[in-house]
Design an enzyme around this catalytic site. Structure first.
Site, PDB file in Angstrom:
ATOM      1  N   SER A 322      -2.171   7.627   3.669  1.00  0.00           N
ATOM      2  CA  SER A 322      -1.629   6.279   3.862  1.00  0.00           C
ATOM      3  C   SER A 322      -0.407   6.066   2.959  1.00  0.00           C
ATOM      4  CB  SER A 322      -2.704   5.244   3.545  1.00  0.00           C
ATOM      5  OG  SER A 322      -2.143   3.995   3.331  1.00  0.00           O
ATOM      6  N   TRP A 325       2.443   7.954   4.389  1.00  0.00           N
ATOM      7  CA  TRP A 325       2.913   7.283   5.605  1.00  0.00           C
ATOM      8  C   TRP A 325       4.024   6.282   5.270  1.00  0.00           C
ATOM      9  CZ3 TRP A 325       3.242   2.165   7.036  1.00  0.00           C
ATOM     10  CH2 TRP A 325       3.508   1.908   8.382  1.00  0.00           C
ATOM     11  N   HIS A 326       3.892   5.633   4.089  1.00  0.00           N
ATOM     12  CA  HIS A 326       4.859   4.599   3.729  1.00  0.00           C
ATOM     13  C   HIS A 326       6.229   5.175   3.383  1.00  0.00           C
ATOM     14  CE1 HIS A 326       1.300   2.067   3.538  1.00  0.00           C
ATOM     15  NE2 HIS A 326       2.125   1.070   3.688  1.00  0.00           N
ATOM     16  N   GLY A 327       6.308   6.425   3.000  1.00  0.00           N
ATOM     17  CA  GLY A 327       7.624   6.977   2.723  1.00  0.00           C
ATOM     18  C   GLY A 327       7.565   8.283   1.975  1.00  0.00           C
ATOM     19  N   PHE A 469       9.762   2.173   6.930  1.00  0.00           N
ATOM     20  CA  PHE A 469       8.610   3.049   7.148  1.00  0.00           C
ATOM     21  C   PHE A 469       8.510   3.415   8.616  1.00  0.00           C
ATOM     22  CE2 PHE A 469       7.039   0.078   3.654  1.00  0.00           C
ATOM     23  CZ  PHE A 469       7.721   0.794   2.695  1.00  0.00           C
TER      24      PHE A 469
END
Lengths: 469, 302
Positions: A322, A325-327, A469
């Protein structure tokens, strides 16, 4: 095209009028209009990236047809894996490749091995993580038999590219959104007005709260070496509200836009800062993503139905993914990992299952709030070194912060309004104006909120944080 | 559909009424606030009567002590420097408002790179003057250029967007205490700048800014105002050709150009500076004496 831009304020009413001018019985014609509008909306950023959106759409569409066509489990699985690999490869190339290659080169150099890997000068396509995950969710759902295969390509393309939630979610599930594209949406006054009220509240959260906080937070976090501990502390306490206003505001506008057109998108935020544990926070924050990870990562790993250690491992892996996933930055990885660790600790102590009241509840709320705020420092800092500077600065150089009285007053006013609304919803206070039974009060709310945004909003047309994102 | 039309009509009419009423309230607040720039803009637009007017951004606001210049020249002086006013567009707007009520004998414009060079958002500071929208056609031409003209025309509330909170806070907090004729002394900073930085010469000239600079000059000429350009000290070094664009404009228009920056004035006195770009009160008083002396010579020649 940003929601908080003049072009969108012209685009949306135009789409709306055209949509309702087409008779509700002509569902396919209406869908075509929405599809064209969605691609137009997306191409306003960078026309070429619409090809990526189309590629992802075609890949998952074909894969789903394959999964639906073959009876043999092995073939179904092959199609699913192909869909996953190809989509994730595109995501990796655009979002993670440069990060990974530069880290490999650095690691090699530190071992005394000179090495050059090619770098791509690619811009990150807006919303790539959102639509990729939505499309992948569909492929997996078809494989699991949760969703039927959508044979009409245009309907499916609209599901992936539906403009209200295309660039920053909510990440919709196929079994919620796809069937809605087959229904006749007659114009409904109540639905229209409810959508308009959601949009106005979303604009308030974004323009008045988030962007006002951003003026201070960005000034501090983008120049960490020139600030003191007091400024770090204020910025660290404001950022949670900035990101909440920014992202929840976007989600509300998206849900409102869809509601005006007659569609119902899933709730994405449920007063997250009232959570009394980190686990509860994640059931209230970015719900569409956290449930996505729960359904497609955590549960396939074994979820809760494994031994204690394996369960902790599953939690940790889910939150690390997770974070990534954000960057592509170590800060996001550390932020995700920290949340994973906190959740494991809560599980070990049995905190997440308990219900508290009174002083105990307040204590748990306070601890949760500060833990979440602390983790946001990692999320917001431009790099790990900045995050460490901010954290140590708060603890060692707590001097009076950089004063920005006008900004502080504006933020305090916005927070007071937000808090009143959220407290009334959380604790069932009967001071609802937006949803009042009085026609006059409901309309007065709209007028006053729009006037408030015009006067106090930061109307510079800034980006939404989650677009990256 | 009838219900929707009623709602839309009610919201539009209600919003119009709230906007106009709110606009009136905000105008009153704007005229009574004691925030940083509001009272100064109000004074320049409504009450200015001094012989010598100093104009510019924060570098003007913080660097010129009117009483020192006034004592040397025997003329009344007002420091009209507006903090964060950014560039020539702001100066042009305010000059038009001033000329509607008063013609100073001398205008000293503290110039900087931003006055002629390209910026990412050259109109960001023009919103400071939005409360005065509709009062001066020439000043409003800048809003047309900035793309905000129709927004201000439609919404009276929007004219106060940039400064609403600051104006309101200024009703309870007086940030003009201790000021004299537009100058508010900046207290001794915690740290003085520690290194003399080199500043690169920008090369991308903004032709529209040059056009507005020329309009500013023409307005002064038309009104018989003696215009002087100056660059006050900075704790930075620059190439000798750094101000060539501004100097060529000055030369073309026969405007004296006092360049204290390139000369390196006070580079041996970092204790006069609050940062690399600004003097604090001690430096401002020293510099004002030097400037007043040079200005006297120029005005005597004239």
């Amino acid at each position: 095209m940003l929601f908080n831009s003049i072009p969108f304020l012209l685009f949306f009413p135009t789409v709306c009028v055209l949509y309702f001018l087409i008779p509700a019985t002509l569902v396919r014609t209406r869908n075509m209009l929405l599809l064209v509008a969605s691609y137009y909306f997306y191409m306003n950023w960078e026309p070429a990236y619409a090809l990526l959106l189309l590629t992802s759409t075609v890949l998952t569409y074909v894969a789903a047809l394959g999964i639906g066509h073959f009876e043999e489990k092995r073939l179904k699985k092959t199609f699913l894996i192909c869909s996953l690999l190809l989509n994730l490869a595109i995501l990796f190339l655009f979002k993670y490749y440069n990060f990974l290659s530069s880290n490999i080169m650095m690691a090699m150099q530190s071992c005394g091995i000179g090495m050059q890997l090619p770098k791509f000068g690619l811009l990150l396509p807006v919303g790539i993580s959102f639509y990729t995950f939505q499309a992948l969710g569909y492929s997996i759902d078809v494989y699991r038999g949760v969703t039927k295969v959508e044979r009409n390509f245009f309907t499916y393309a609209l599901f992936v590219s539906f403009f209200p939630q295309l660039v920053a979610g909510p990440i919709e599930r196929s079994n919620n959104l796809l069937p809605q594209f087959k229904q006749q949406h007659r114009f409904d006054y109540e639905s229209f007005m409810a959508g308009a009220r959601l949009m106005v509240w979303g604009y308030f959260m974004k323009l008045v709260l988030a962007d006002r906080c951003a003026l201070y937070v960005d000034a501090i976090f983008n120049n960490v070496d020139k600030q003191n501990g007091g400024s770090y502390l204020v910025a660290s306490l404001l950022f949670p509200f900035q990101i909440y206003g920014d992202f929840a505001g976007y989600s509300l506008i998206a849900i409102g836009v869809a509601r005006v057109l007659g569609f119902r998108l899933m709730e994405n935020f449920h007063r997250p800062y009232f959570a009394c544990s980190v686990g509860e926070f994640w059931s209230r924050w970015h719900i569409s993503l956290s449930t996505w990870f729960k359904d497609y990562v955590y549960i396939p790993l074994g979820g809760n139905r494994v031994g204690r250690l394996r369960n902790y491992f599953n939690l940790l892996v889910t939150f690390v993914v997770s974070g990534i996933w954000h960057g592509a930055n170590w800060t996001f990885l550390c932020w995700g990992t920290l949340h994973g660790i906190l959740l494991c600790i809560e599980k070990a102590l049995g905190i997440s299952k308990k219900k508290y009241s009174g002083v105990k509840r307040f204590g748990h709320w306070l601890v949760t709030f500060f833990l979440v705020c602390f983790a946001w420092i990692l999320f917001r800092a431009n790099n790990i070194s900045d995050a460490v500077t901010v954290m140590t600065g708060i603890l060692t150089h707590l001097e009076p912060p950089k004063p920005e009285y006008a900004n502080f007053i504006a933020i305090a006013l916005a927070l007071a309004i937000l808090l009143t609304k959220e407290c009334s919803e959380e604790f069932g206070w009967k001071i609802r104006i937006a949803e009042s039974e009085s026609w006059f009060l409901r309309h007065l709310y709209l007028i006053m909120m729009i006037a408030y945004i015009i006067l106090f909003g930061v109307l510079g047309g800034d980006q939404f944080i989650y677009f990256q994102f | 559909m009838k219900k929707l039309l009623t709602s839309v009509l009610f919201v539009i009419i209600g919003l119009f009424a709230v906007d106009r009423l709110g606009g009136m309230i905000m105008w009153w607040i704007n005229q009574h606030t004691h925030d940083v720039s509001g009272p100064k803009i109000k004074y320049l637009a409504n009450d200015i009567h001094e012989d010598i007017l100093l104009m510019g951004t924060s570098r003007c606001d913080l660097h010129y002590v009117p009483s020192i210049i006034s004592d040397t020249l025997g003329l009344s002086v007002y420091n009209g420097g507006i903090n964060a006013s950014e560039n020539i567009y702001s100066h042009y707007i305010i000059l038009n408002h001033i000329l509607a009520i008063h013609k100073p004998k001398v205008i000293c414009l503290e110039v900087m790179d931003n006055d002629v060079m390209k910026q990412s958002d050259p109109f960001c500071a023009t919103s400071f003057f939005a409360p005065y929208f509709g009062r001066n056609e020439r000043a409003d031409s800048v809003f047309l250029l900035a793309g905000s003209y129709w927004k201000y025309k439609i919404s009276h509330l929007y004219r106060y967007n940039a400064k609403a909170v600051s104006n309101m806070a200024g009703l309870v907090i007086n940030r003009h205490e201790g000021g004299e004729n537009g100058y508010i002394p900046f207290p001794k900073p915690v740290r003085f700048p520690d290194s003399l930085q080199y500043r690169k010469t920008p090369h991308h000239v903004d032709s529209m800014k040059v056009e507005y600079m020329q309009r500013f000059i023409n307005l002064c000429k038309e009104n018989g105002i003696y215009l002087i350009f100056m660059v006050s000290p900075m704790y930075t070094t620059v190439d000798t050709n750094h101000y060539d664009v501004l100097k060529s404009i000055a030369k073309r228009n026969d405007i004296p150009f006092l360049d204290y920056h390139s000369k390196g004035l006070y580079h041996d006195h970092p204790e006069y500076f609050l940062d690399n770009d600004h003097l604090w009160d001690k430096g401002a008083r020293k510099y004002s004496s030097v400037f007043a002396h040079d200005l006297k010579k120029l005005t005597q020649k004239k």
